[in-house]
Scaffold this motif. Structure first.
Motif, PDB file in Angstrom:
ATOM      1  N   TRP A 242       0.848  -1.190   0.000  1.00 21.88           N
ATOM      2  CA  TRP A 242       0.000   0.000   0.000  1.00 21.88           C
ATOM      3  C   TRP A 242       0.884   1.240   0.000  1.00 21.88           C
ATOM      4  CZ3 TRP A 242      -3.112  -1.838   4.829  1.00 21.88           C
ATOM      5  CH2 TRP A 242      -3.985  -2.869   4.465  1.00 21.88           C
ATOM      6  N   ASP A 243       0.477   2.230  -0.785  1.00 20.83           N
ATOM      7  CA  ASP A 243       1.202   3.497  -0.830  1.00 20.83           C
ATOM      8  C   ASP A 243       0.486   4.587  -0.036  1.00 20.83           C
ATOM      9  OD1 ASP A 243       3.312   2.717  -2.765  1.00 20.83           O
ATOM     10  OD2 ASP A 243       1.572   2.400  -4.059  1.00 20.83           O
ATOM     11  N   LEU A 244      -0.840   4.575  -0.095  1.00 22.76           N
ATOM     12  CA  LEU A 244      -1.666   5.566   0.592  1.00 22.76           C
ATOM     13  C   LEU A 244      -2.746   4.834   1.362  1.00 22.76           C
ATOM     14  CD1 LEU A 244      -2.143   7.819  -2.532  1.00 22.76           C
ATOM     15  CD2 LEU A 244      -0.746   8.404  -0.552  1.00 22.76           C
ATOM     16  N   VAL A 245      -2.997   5.269   2.608  1.00 22.10           N
ATOM     17  CA  VAL A 245      -4.012   4.601   3.414  1.00 22.10           C
ATOM     18  C   VAL A 245      -5.041   5.611   3.919  1.00 22.10           C
ATOM     19  CG1 VAL A 245      -2.552   2.673   4.139  1.00 22.10           C
ATOM     20  CG2 VAL A 245      -2.589   4.730   5.512  1.00 22.10           C
ATOM     21  N   ASP A 246      -6.298   5.220   3.861  1.00 26.44           N
ATOM     22  CA  ASP A 246      -7.404   6.016   4.382  1.00 26.44           C
ATOM     23  C   ASP A 246      -7.597   5.601   5.834  1.00 26.44           C
ATOM     24  OD1 ASP A 246      -9.728   7.419   4.901  1.00 26.44           O
ATOM     25  OD2 ASP A 246     -11.003   6.125   3.678  1.00 26.44           O
ATOM     26  N   VAL A 247      -6.751   6.144   6.687  1.00 24.31           N
ATOM     27  CA  VAL A 247      -6.759   5.758   8.092  1.00 24.31           C
ATOM     28  C   VAL A 247      -7.179   6.963   8.927  1.00 24.31           C
ATOM     29  CG1 VAL A 247      -4.313   6.301   8.458  1.00 24.31           C
ATOM     30  CG2 VAL A 247      -5.393   4.590   9.890  1.00 24.31           C
ATOM     31  N   ASP A 248      -7.836   6.709  10.053  1.00 25.56           N
ATOM     32  CA  ASP A 248      -8.267   7.819  10.895  1.00 25.56           C
ATOM     33  C   ASP A 248      -7.056   8.507  11.532  1.00 25.56           C
ATOM     34  OD1 ASP A 248      -8.013   6.907  13.967  1.00 25.56           O
ATOM     35  OD2 ASP A 248      -8.583   5.189  12.733  1.00 25.56           O
ATOM     36  N   PRO A 249      -7.177   9.786  11.871  1.00 26.07           N
ATOM     37  CA  PRO A 249      -6.031  10.529  12.422  1.00 26.07           C
ATOM     38  C   PRO A 249      -5.455   9.909  13.690  1.00 26.07           C
ATOM     39  CG  PRO A 249      -7.787  12.037  11.806  1.00 26.07           C
ATOM     40  CD  PRO A 249      -8.334  10.652  11.654  1.00 26.07           C
ATOM     41  N   PHE A 250      -6.296   9.310  14.530  1.00 26.90           N
ATOM     42  CA  PHE A 250      -5.803   8.723  15.775  1.00 26.90           C
ATOM     43  C   PHE A 250      -4.860   7.556  15.488  1.00 26.90           C
ATOM     44  CE2 PHE A 250     -10.084  10.432  16.472  1.00 26.90           C
ATOM     45  CZ  PHE A 250      -9.750  11.509  17.279  1.00 26.90           C
ATOM     46  N   SER A 251      -5.242   6.714  14.549  1.00 29.84           N
ATOM     47  CA  SER A 251      -4.372   5.606  14.156  1.00 29.84           C
ATOM     48  C   SER A 251      -3.111   6.135  13.486  1.00 29.84           C
ATOM     49  CB  SER A 251      -5.104   4.657  13.200  1.00 29.84           C
ATOM     50  OG  SER A 251      -6.176   4.029  13.855  1.00 29.84           O
ATOM     51  N   ALA A 252      -3.259   7.173  12.660  1.00 27.57           N
ATOM     52  CA  ALA A 252      -2.094   7.759  11.977  1.00 27.57           C
ATOM     53  C   ALA A 252      -1.102   8.333  12.977  1.00 27.57           C
ATOM     54  CB  ALA A 252      -2.540   8.832  10.992  1.00 27.57           C
ATOM     55  N   ILE A 253      -1.602   8.964  14.018  1.00 26.67           N
ATOM     56  CA  ILE A 253      -0.717   9.524  15.048  1.00 26.67           C
ATOM     57  C   ILE A 253       0.036   8.392  15.751  1.00 26.67           C
ATOM     58  CG2 ILE A 253      -0.704  10.691  17.298  1.00 26.67           C
ATOM     59  CD1 ILE A 253      -3.061  12.435  16.123  1.00 26.67           C
ATOM     60  N   THR A 254      -0.689   7.336  16.112  1.00 26.09           N
ATOM     61  CA  THR A 254      -0.080   6.191  16.788  1.00 26.09           C
ATOM     62  C   THR A 254       0.970   5.509  15.907  1.00 26.09           C
ATOM     63  OG1 THR A 254      -2.101   5.802  18.045  1.00 26.09           O
ATOM     64  CG2 THR A 254      -0.568   3.964  17.880  1.00 26.09           C
TER      65      THR A 254
ATOM     66  N   PHE B 173      -7.081  20.281  10.431  1.00 22.26           N
ATOM     67  CA  PHE B 173      -7.287  18.906   9.995  1.00 22.26           C
ATOM     68  C   PHE B 173      -6.142  18.379   9.134  1.00 22.26           C
ATOM     69  CE2 PHE B 173     -11.364  20.098  11.492  1.00 22.26           C
ATOM     70  CZ  PHE B 173     -11.900  18.945  12.029  1.00 22.26           C
ATOM     71  N   GLY B 174      -4.986  18.990   9.240  1.00 19.63           N
ATOM     72  CA  GLY B 174      -3.799  18.493   8.563  1.00 19.63           C
ATOM     73  C   GLY B 174      -2.753  18.167   9.617  1.00 19.63           C
ATOM     74  N   TRP B 175      -2.584  16.882   9.891  1.00 16.80           N
ATOM     75  CA  TRP B 175      -1.643  16.446  10.908  1.00 16.80           C
ATOM     76  C   TRP B 175      -0.346  15.989  10.255  1.00 16.80           C
ATOM     77  CZ3 TRP B 175      -6.820  15.082  10.783  1.00 16.80           C
ATOM     78  CH2 TRP B 175      -7.604  15.615  11.811  1.00 16.80           C
ATOM     79  N   GLU B 176       0.619  15.614  11.065  1.00 18.80           N
ATOM     80  CA  GLU B 176       1.908  15.197  10.521  1.00 18.80           C
ATOM     81  C   GLU B 176       1.786  13.957   9.633  1.00 18.80           C
ATOM     82  OE1 GLU B 176       6.492  14.201  11.894  1.00 18.80           O
ATOM     83  OE2 GLU B 176       4.930  14.270  13.430  1.00 18.80           O
ATOM     84  N   HIS B 177       0.982  13.000  10.036  1.00 22.00           N
ATOM     85  CA  HIS B 177       0.872  11.737   9.297  1.00 22.00           C
ATOM     86  C   HIS B 177      -0.525  11.489   8.730  1.00 22.00           C
ATOM     87  CE1 HIS B 177       4.371  11.090  11.967  1.00 22.00           C
ATOM     88  NE2 HIS B 177       4.860  10.536  10.882  1.00 22.00           N
TER      89      HIS B 177
END
Length: 161
Positions: free
Chosen positions: A106-118, A142-146
């Motif tokens: 996978w190159d891009l994932v539609d993941v929620d911000p909480f999971s992305a932060i973790t 709504f633009g976080w680091e990950h």
């Protein structure tokens, strides 16, 4: 893919099946790919790595069509790079398994911000390059680091008295 990675992948698939996120049939198909697909990948040539495509994984259903129309087709038209949509669902476990395999697909994932932060804090996701991604086009905050939020939703708890 190591035996430990295979075991973790099967456990993740099993948990998804128990939660009703995937059917028994999907579980069987995906488990077969995990267990049988590794030798095919090991025998593949360098041409596999040369494929000009990006794989975007989300939660399937209507999201596949919507993401392809909103992002995939425009990106392909502009760059000539095909965007393949994968509706298998980017759970934290699945993302971690791909990362730990050393050969994520996978190159891009539609993941929620909480999971992305973790996952980002564990080094499993690359940070978004905001010198390329125009943060001004996003809703403020709504633009976080990950992660970057592309839609809004909520959970509602209700009951019939």
């Amino acid at each position: 893919m190591t035996n430990e990675t295979k075991k973790h992948s099967i456990e993740t698939l099993s948990a998804r099946a128990v939660r009703g996120e995937i059917s028994r049939r999907q579980f069987t198909q995906l488990a077969a790919l995990v267990l049988a697909g590794t030798p095919m990948l090991l025998r593949s040539t360098g041409a596999f790595a040369q494929a000009k495509q990006l794989v975007l994984v989300n939660w399937g259903g209507d999201a596949i069509t919507a993401y392809d129309a909103a992002y995939g087709q425009a990106f392909t038209k502009e760059t000539g790079i095909t965007v393949k949509m994968d509706g298998s669902g980017p759970t934290e476990g699945a993302i971690a398994a791909q990362f730990k395999s050393g050969a994520p697909t996978w190159d891009l994932v539609d993941v929620d911000p909480f999971s992305a932060i973790t996952l980002g804090a564990q080094g499993m996701l690359e940070p978004i390059d905001y010198s390329i991604v125009d943060k001004k086009k996003m809703r403020e905050g709504f633009g976080w680091e990950h992660a970057a939020s592309t839609y809004f939703f909520s959970y509602v708890i209700a009951y019939d008295s």
